[in-house]
Design an enzyme around this catalytic site. Structure first.
Site, PDB file in Angstrom:
ATOM      1  N   ARG A 116      11.169  -1.541  10.804  1.00  0.00           N
ATOM      2  CA  ARG A 116      10.314  -1.027  11.741  1.00  0.00           C
ATOM      3  C   ARG A 116      10.273  -2.067  12.788  1.00  0.00           C
ATOM      4  O   ARG A 116      10.076  -3.316  12.680  1.00  0.00           O
ATOM      5  CB  ARG A 116       9.037  -1.106  11.058  1.00  0.00           C
ATOM      6  CG  ARG A 116       8.731   0.329  10.371  1.00  0.00           C
ATOM      7  CD  ARG A 116       7.640   0.380   9.612  1.00  0.00           C
ATOM      8  NE  ARG A 116       6.335  -0.136   9.761  1.00  0.00           N
ATOM      9  CZ  ARG A 116       5.281  -0.321   9.271  1.00  0.00           C
ATOM     10  NH1 ARG A 116       5.209   0.324   8.024  1.00  0.00           N
ATOM     11  NH2 ARG A 116       3.974  -0.653   9.716  1.00  0.00           N
TER      12      ARG A 116
ATOM     13  N   LYS B 293       0.935  -1.068   0.068  1.00  0.00           N
ATOM     14  CA  LYS B 293      -0.169  -0.012   0.059  1.00  0.00           C
ATOM     15  C   LYS B 293       0.797   1.250   0.058  1.00  0.00           C
ATOM     16  O   LYS B 293       0.727   2.345  -0.787  1.00  0.00           O
ATOM     17  CB  LYS B 293      -0.912  -0.007   1.148  1.00  0.00           C
ATOM     18  CG  LYS B 293      -1.940  -1.225   1.539  1.00  0.00           C
ATOM     19  CD  LYS B 293      -2.539  -1.113   2.531  1.00  0.00           C
ATOM     20  CE  LYS B 293      -2.053  -1.275   3.899  1.00  0.00           C
ATOM     21  NZ  LYS B 293      -1.385  -2.398   4.322  1.00  0.00           N
TER      22      LYS B 293
ATOM     23  N   ARG C  95      11.954  -6.080   4.709  1.00  0.00           N
ATOM     24  CA  ARG C  95      11.640  -4.632   4.348  1.00  0.00           C
ATOM     25  C   ARG C  95      12.543  -3.478   5.230  1.00  0.00           C
ATOM     26  O   ARG C  95      12.848  -3.846   6.292  1.00  0.00           O
ATOM     27  CB  ARG C  95      10.255  -4.136   4.849  1.00  0.00           C
ATOM     28  CG  ARG C  95      10.004  -2.639   4.763  1.00  0.00           C
ATOM     29  CD  ARG C  95       8.644  -2.141   5.081  1.00  0.00           C
ATOM     30  NE  ARG C  95       7.748  -2.651   6.064  1.00  0.00           N
ATOM     31  CZ  ARG C  95       6.626  -2.525   6.304  1.00  0.00           C
ATOM     32  NH1 ARG C  95       5.907  -2.060   5.161  1.00  0.00           N
ATOM     33  NH2 ARG C  95       5.993  -2.760   7.482  1.00  0.00           N
TER      34      ARG C  95
ATOM     35  N   ARG D 144      -9.575   1.674   8.564  1.00  0.00           N
ATOM     36  CA  ARG D 144      -9.263   0.252   8.986  1.00  0.00           C
ATOM     37  C   ARG D 144     -10.286  -0.617   9.832  1.00  0.00           C
ATOM     38  O   ARG D 144     -10.110  -1.588  10.372  1.00  0.00           O
ATOM     39  CB  ARG D 144      -8.036   0.170   9.909  1.00  0.00           C
ATOM     40  CG  ARG D 144      -6.815  -0.057   9.144  1.00  0.00           C
ATOM     41  CD  ARG D 144      -5.520   0.183  10.203  1.00  0.00           C
ATOM     42  NE  ARG D 144      -4.648  -0.652   9.718  1.00  0.00           N
ATOM     43  CZ  ARG D 144      -3.378  -0.028   9.402  1.00  0.00           C
ATOM     44  NH1 ARG D 144      -3.440   1.056   8.786  1.00  0.00           N
ATOM     45  NH2 ARG D 144      -2.584  -1.084   9.064  1.00  0.00           N
TER      46      ARG D 144
HETATM   47  P1  AP5 Z   1       5.007  -1.679   1.718  1.00  0.00           P
HETATM   48  O1  AP5 Z   1       4.503  -0.547   0.520  1.00  0.00           O
HETATM   49  O2  AP5 Z   1       5.752  -0.960   2.931  1.00  0.00           O
HETATM   50  O3  AP5 Z   1       3.587  -2.266   2.308  1.00  0.00           O
HETATM   51  P2  AP5 Z   1       2.297  -1.581   2.953  1.00  0.00           P
HETATM   52  O4  AP5 Z   1       1.195  -2.503   2.791  1.00  0.00           O
HETATM   53  O5  AP5 Z   1       2.347  -0.391   3.157  1.00  0.00           O
HETATM   54  O6  AP5 Z   1       2.515  -2.429   4.750  1.00  0.00           O
HETATM   55  P3  AP5 Z   1       2.605  -1.836   5.855  1.00  0.00           P
HETATM   56  O7  AP5 Z   1       3.223  -2.783   6.851  1.00  0.00           O
HETATM   57  O8  AP5 Z   1       3.146  -0.363   6.115  1.00  0.00           O
HETATM   58  O9  AP5 Z   1       1.247  -1.935   6.307  1.00  0.00           O
HETATM   59  P4  AP5 Z   1       0.371  -1.778   7.483  1.00  0.00           P
HETATM   60  O10 AP5 Z   1      -1.028  -1.433   7.201  1.00  0.00           O
HETATM   61  O11 AP5 Z   1       0.443  -2.808   8.507  1.00  0.00           O
HETATM   62  O12 AP5 Z   1       1.157  -0.732   8.448  1.00  0.00           O
HETATM   63  P5  AP5 Z   1       0.985   0.829   8.666  1.00  0.00           P
HETATM   64  O13 AP5 Z   1       2.090   1.655   8.731  1.00  0.00           O
HETATM   65  O14 AP5 Z   1      -0.158   1.629   7.761  1.00  0.00           O
HETATM   66  O15 AP5 Z   1       5.522  -3.128   1.159  1.00  0.00           O
HETATM   67  C1  AP5 Z   1       6.049  -4.071   2.036  1.00  0.00           C
HETATM   68  C2  AP5 Z   1       7.605  -4.664   1.432  1.00  0.00           C
HETATM   69  O16 AP5 Z   1       7.365  -4.963   0.184  1.00  0.00           O
HETATM   70  C3  AP5 Z   1       8.539  -3.412   1.197  1.00  0.00           C
HETATM   71  O17 AP5 Z   1       9.830  -4.032   1.569  1.00  0.00           O
HETATM   72  C4  AP5 Z   1       8.306  -3.266  -0.227  1.00  0.00           C
HETATM   73  O18 AP5 Z   1       9.538  -2.739  -0.918  1.00  0.00           O
HETATM   74  C5  AP5 Z   1       7.911  -4.408  -0.855  1.00  0.00           C
HETATM   75  N1  AP5 Z   1       7.217  -4.450  -2.060  1.00  0.00           N
HETATM   76  C6  AP5 Z   1       5.902  -3.955  -2.324  1.00  0.00           C
HETATM   77  N2  AP5 Z   1       5.400  -4.048  -3.269  1.00  0.00           N
HETATM   78  C7  AP5 Z   1       5.956  -5.092  -3.943  1.00  0.00           C
HETATM   79  C8  AP5 Z   1       5.915  -5.666  -5.054  1.00  0.00           C
HETATM   80  N3  AP5 Z   1       4.652  -5.567  -5.797  1.00  0.00           N
HETATM   81  N4  AP5 Z   1       6.603  -6.739  -5.210  1.00  0.00           N
HETATM   82  C9  AP5 Z   1       7.671  -6.858  -4.431  1.00  0.00           C
HETATM   83  N5  AP5 Z   1       7.993  -6.294  -3.369  1.00  0.00           N
HETATM   84  C10 AP5 Z   1       7.032  -5.226  -3.048  1.00  0.00           C
HETATM   85  O19 AP5 Z   1       0.279   0.991  10.147  1.00  0.00           O
HETATM   86  C11 AP5 Z   1       1.132   0.610  11.290  1.00  0.00           C
HETATM   87  C12 AP5 Z   1       0.369   0.666  12.564  1.00  0.00           C
HETATM   88  O20 AP5 Z   1      -0.181   1.874  12.668  1.00  0.00           O
HETATM   89  C13 AP5 Z   1      -0.747  -0.211  12.716  1.00  0.00           C
HETATM   90  O21 AP5 Z   1      -0.631  -1.514  13.059  1.00  0.00           O
HETATM   91  C14 AP5 Z   1      -1.564   0.592  13.943  1.00  0.00           C
HETATM   92  O22 AP5 Z   1      -1.167   0.201  15.107  1.00  0.00           O
HETATM   93  C15 AP5 Z   1      -1.589   1.914  13.326  1.00  0.00           C
HETATM   94  N6  AP5 Z   1      -2.478   2.417  12.398  1.00  0.00           N
HETATM   95  C16 AP5 Z   1      -2.353   2.893  11.255  1.00  0.00           C
HETATM   96  N7  AP5 Z   1      -3.479   3.378  10.529  1.00  0.00           N
HETATM   97  C17 AP5 Z   1      -4.251   3.025  11.547  1.00  0.00           C
HETATM   98  C18 AP5 Z   1      -5.744   3.433  11.617  1.00  0.00           C
HETATM   99  N8  AP5 Z   1      -6.363   3.740  10.459  1.00  0.00           N
HETATM  100  N9  AP5 Z   1      -6.450   3.023  12.640  1.00  0.00           N
HETATM  101  C19 AP5 Z   1      -5.910   2.606  13.575  1.00  0.00           C
HETATM  102  N10 AP5 Z   1      -4.718   2.173  13.831  1.00  0.00           N
HETATM  103  C20 AP5 Z   1      -3.918   2.448  12.924  1.00  0.00           C
END
Ligand code: AP5
Length: 216
Positions: A158, A13, A125, A86
């Site tokens: 992370r 994402k 990552r 979410r």
């Molecule tokens: P990446 O693009 O980093 O993946 P992502 O889907 O963004 O993964 P996240 O772990 O950031 O998502 P998340 O939703 O768990 O975390 P968030 O930060 O939002 O890609 C991953 C890896 O794969 C990278 O190494 C990349 O290079 C590689 N890659 C990407 N695409 C590829 C492809 N097509 N082919 C090969 N490799 C590829 O949230 C973190 C925390 O914040 C949550 O756990 C929660 O505690 C809090 N939080 C965030 N939003 C909310 C909310 N709305 N409500 C409540 N709590 C929240």
């Protein structure tokens, strides 16, 4: 163009939100990045959110929804929301907010992919904490290990990418976020993409779906 990104941890994402921002000049609003920024700066929001984020749980709806309302106040008409909503409560709050602004959502992009591949991605990552740019040690490594190609800053792994926290995040995703797939399907906004395809393929699929207004 107003778009939300939906999908499990590691689905790509953040990677695609940055691409969409570059390609269409949309404002990228990544809730995880904003929360991590607040945590590292020690703001009141960061202090409240830290424990939830470190344990892989969701930050309470009221805190995150208020944060998004503030972000959208300054956002132009076009944005990509990465990581919000979410929960169904967050999705309803977003609908109400966009209805008030008379700027309905165009699409919810759903990144669909097999679990073990996503877990492997998270283990490999590396992230620039300043810009949010990510690398993958196996499929997309930086030119020099641990250093960002763009700004020469240090890359980190992370804290919530530890295997036990990833397992928790996946469980939370299944329980609280997955129901949004049906929520947006019923609203006629859902666009499914194959999260395991290449970065370029996924980006092209999203651009084509948005441009053509196609819905899955
Ligand atoms: P990446 O693009 O980093 O993946 P992502 O889907 O963004 O993964 P996240 O772990 O950031 O998502 P998340 O939703 O768990 O975390 P968030 O930060 O939002 O890609 C991953 C890896 O794969 C990278 O190494 C990349 O290079 C590689 N890659 C990407 N695409 C590829 C492809 N097509 N082919 C090969 N490799 C590829 O949230 C973190 C925390 O914040 C949550 O756990 C929660 O505690 C809090 N939080 C965030 N939003 C909310 C909310 N709305 N409500 C409540 N709590 C929240």
């Amino acid at each position: 163009m107003r778009v939300v990104f939906l999908g499990p941890p590691g689905a790509g994402k953040g990677t695609q939100a940055r691409r969409l921002k570059e390609r269409f000049g949309l404002q990228q609003i990544s809730t995880g990045d904003i929360l991590r920024g607040n945590i590292s700066r020690g703001t009141p929001l960061g202090t409240e959110a830290a424990d939830y984020v470190q344990r892989g749980q969701l930050v309470p709806d009221d805190l995150v929804t208020a944060m998004i309302e503030r972000e959208l106040e300054h956002a132009p008409a076009g944005f990509v929301l990465d990581g919000f909503p979410r929960t169904v409560a967050q999705a309803r709050a977003l609908d109400a907010l966009l209805t008030r602004r008379r700027t309905p959502l165009d699409a919810a992009i759903y990144f669909k992919g097999e679990r073990s591949a996503l877990v492997a991605r998270l283990a490999a990552r590396w992230t620039n904490p300043r810009t949010g740019r990510t690398y993958n040690a196996i499929t997309n490594p930086p030119k020099v290990a641990g250093i960002d190609d763009d700004d020469g800053g240090p890359l980190i792994q992370r804290e919530d990418d530890r295997p036990e926290t990833v397992a928790k995040r996946l469980e939370v995703y299944d329980r609280q976020t997955r129901p949004l797939v049906e929520y947006y399907r019923k609203a006629g906004k859902l666009v499914e993409v194959d999260a395991l395809a290449s970065v370029t393929f996924v980006a092209d699929r999203i651009a084509a779906a948005l441009g053509a207004g196609a819905r899955a």
